[in-house]
Design a protein around this motif. Structure first.
Motif, PDB file in Angstrom:
ATOM      1  N   THR A 115      38.553  41.356  48.680  1.00 33.63           N
ATOM      2  CA  THR A 115      38.761  40.034  48.091  1.00 33.63           C
ATOM      3  C   THR A 115      37.473  39.223  48.115  1.00 33.63           C
ATOM      4  OG1 THR A 115      41.050  40.102  48.896  1.00 33.63           O
ATOM      5  CG2 THR A 115      40.203  37.981  48.155  1.00 33.63           C
ATOM      6  N   GLY A 116      36.757  39.288  49.225  1.00 31.74           N
ATOM      7  CA  GLY A 116      35.507  38.545  49.307  1.00 31.74           C
ATOM      8  C   GLY A 116      34.486  39.000  48.292  1.00 31.74           C
ATOM      9  N   VAL A 117      34.371  40.313  48.121  1.00 34.99           N
ATOM     10  CA  VAL A 117      33.408  40.856  47.159  1.00 34.99           C
ATOM     11  C   VAL A 117      33.819  40.520  45.735  1.00 34.99           C
ATOM     12  CG1 VAL A 117      32.509  43.006  46.174  1.00 34.99           C
ATOM     13  CG2 VAL A 117      32.609  42.715  48.656  1.00 34.99           C
ATOM     14  N   TRP A 118      35.077  40.723  45.428  1.00 34.22           N
ATOM     15  CA  TRP A 118      35.526  40.608  44.032  1.00 34.22           C
ATOM     16  C   TRP A 118      35.623  39.155  43.574  1.00 34.22           C
ATOM     17  CZ3 TRP A 118      34.468  44.915  42.103  1.00 34.22           C
ATOM     18  CH2 TRP A 118      34.943  45.328  40.846  1.00 34.22           C
ATOM     19  N   GLU A 119      35.875  38.238  44.492  1.00 32.89           N
ATOM     20  CA  GLU A 119      36.038  36.839  44.108  1.00 32.89           C
ATOM     21  C   GLU A 119      34.781  35.994  44.283  1.00 32.89           C
ATOM     22  OE1 GLU A 119      39.415  35.142  46.046  1.00 32.89           O
ATOM     23  OE2 GLU A 119      40.858  36.414  44.958  1.00 32.89           O
ATOM     24  N   HIS A 120      33.790  36.525  44.982  1.00 31.74           N
ATOM     25  CA  HIS A 120      32.623  35.691  45.289  1.00 31.74           C
ATOM     26  C   HIS A 120      31.301  36.322  44.856  1.00 31.74           C
ATOM     27  CE1 HIS A 120      34.854  32.704  47.688  1.00 31.74           C
ATOM     28  NE2 HIS A 120      35.603  33.739  48.064  1.00 31.74           N
ATOM     29  N   THR A 121      31.333  37.354  44.027  1.00 32.56           N
ATOM     30  CA  THR A 121      30.097  37.930  43.505  1.00 32.56           C
ATOM     31  C   THR A 121      30.190  38.017  41.994  1.00 32.56           C
ATOM     32  OG1 THR A 121      30.728  40.277  43.467  1.00 32.56           O
ATOM     33  CG2 THR A 121      29.971  39.375  45.581  1.00 32.56           C
ATOM     34  N   SER A 122      29.049  38.306  41.366  1.00 27.57           N
ATOM     35  CA  SER A 122      28.979  38.387  39.904  1.00 27.57           C
ATOM     36  C   SER A 122      29.161  39.815  39.399  1.00 27.57           C
ATOM     37  CB  SER A 122      27.614  37.859  39.438  1.00 27.57           C
ATOM     38  OG  SER A 122      26.556  38.637  40.001  1.00 27.57           O
TER      39      SER A 122
END
Length: 319
Positions: free
Chosen positions: A80-87
């Protein structure tokens, strides 16, 4: 002159390969790093480390990086952190270039600039927090999640080299994991594995939290279609991604439902192994590994000694 195990290609082909490798580490906006400067400044890891030998191989780095992300995305809080907070979804190529450059800096970069880069990443992580769709809270600076990210990255890069380039001794593999603690502490990972045995224990402790997700398959589809390899080499991209899936432990592949469709055929695996061992001997003069050797006054072919695995094993035994 290159050592007997090193390769310099004919000039036109060498230039094209150098350009392709340099382009992949250029995320744009003037972010290029001069790994040859300042003269004499050491990296975070010593030049005779296992990591310096492994990270010179772009093919195994690509395979290992994809395998690492598969395992990272299997953990719901990391996912979730990677998918929601990166480009990554919107601009995957730029994101991959930035990640690749950060990896090169962590291993080869001059210590002062690398520490500054890592400090910036840590500040960024401090602002990333939220909840998974199932309501689990997460924060990107959680040491437990950082341990998992560091461990999966270390595993991916090592296993890709060990599997598709050249087998490494058990002592060399454990030395590699010990080296990783130097950089992991700077990123905030407090308990990453320092040996393969410790990695196995972490896998065992984390296995129950891993889960199948459509995001893993979306990631793989993105990796299949993004333009990563130049010209005729693009035909290998799908094989390299399957090679990465092949590194994921069978128990994790079962949990993620990565079935036989992701398997390499034996002849494809043979081609990748031959390519991996060949690439490992090509001296990329403009690459971070060679440029960093020059920064330390070492010859361009310093990292291309075919006997290095034996040397590393002896050193890790204290001989």
């Amino acid at each position: 002159m290159p050592s007997s195990s090193a390769i310099l290609l004919p000039s036109p082909l060498q230039r094209r390969l150098e350009a392709a490798a340099s382009d992949f580490l250029d995320p744009g906006a003037g972010a290029g790093i001069d790994f040859a400067a300042p003269p004499g400044e050491p990296a975070l890891l010593p030049h005779d480390s296992v990591s310096w030998r492994l990270f010179k191989n772009p093919l195994s780095l690509f395979i290992g990086g994809v395998a690492a992300v598969i395992l990272e995305l299997a953990e719901p809080r990391v996912r979730t952190g990677v998918w929601e907070h990166t480009s990554f979804r919107d601009d995957p190529l730029r994101r991959l270039k930035r990640t690749g450059l950060a990896a090169m800096m962590t291993v080869y970069g001059p210590r002062s600039r690398t520490e500054a880069m890592i400090a910036g990443v840590v500040r960024l992580h401090g602002r990333v927090r939220g909840s998974t769709p199932a309501g689990q809270p997460y924060s990107a600076d959680d040491p437990e999640l950082l341990d998992w990210v560091h461990a999966t990255a270390s595993f991916g890069f090592l296993q890709a080299y060990h599997t598709y380039v050249r087998p490494l001794s058990e002592d060399a593999r454990d030395a590699y994991y010990r080296e990783g603690k130097t950089t992991s502490l700077l990123y905030g990972a407090l308990g990453p594995p320092a040996s393969e045995r410790e990695l196995d224990l972490l896998f065992e402790a984390t296995a129950g939290r891993l889960e199948r997700s459509a995001i893993v398959f979306e990631f793989l589809r993105i990796m299949q279609r993004v333009a990563l390899l130049p010209g005729p080499m693009s035909m290998l991209q799908d094989w390299l991604i399957k090679a990465a899936v092949g590194l994921v432990p069978l128990w994790a592949r079962d949990r993620l439902e990565l079935g036989n469709a992701w398997d390499l055929r034996p002849w494809q695996r043979t081609i990748i192994e031959r390519a991996g061992s060949t690439v490992d001997r090509i001296v990329l003069r403009s690459g971070p590994a060679v440029q960093s050797c020059r920064r330390l006054g070492l010859p361009d072919d310093y990292l291309y000694d075919a006997s290095w695995n034996t040397t590393d094993e002896a050193r890790s035994n204290g001989n």
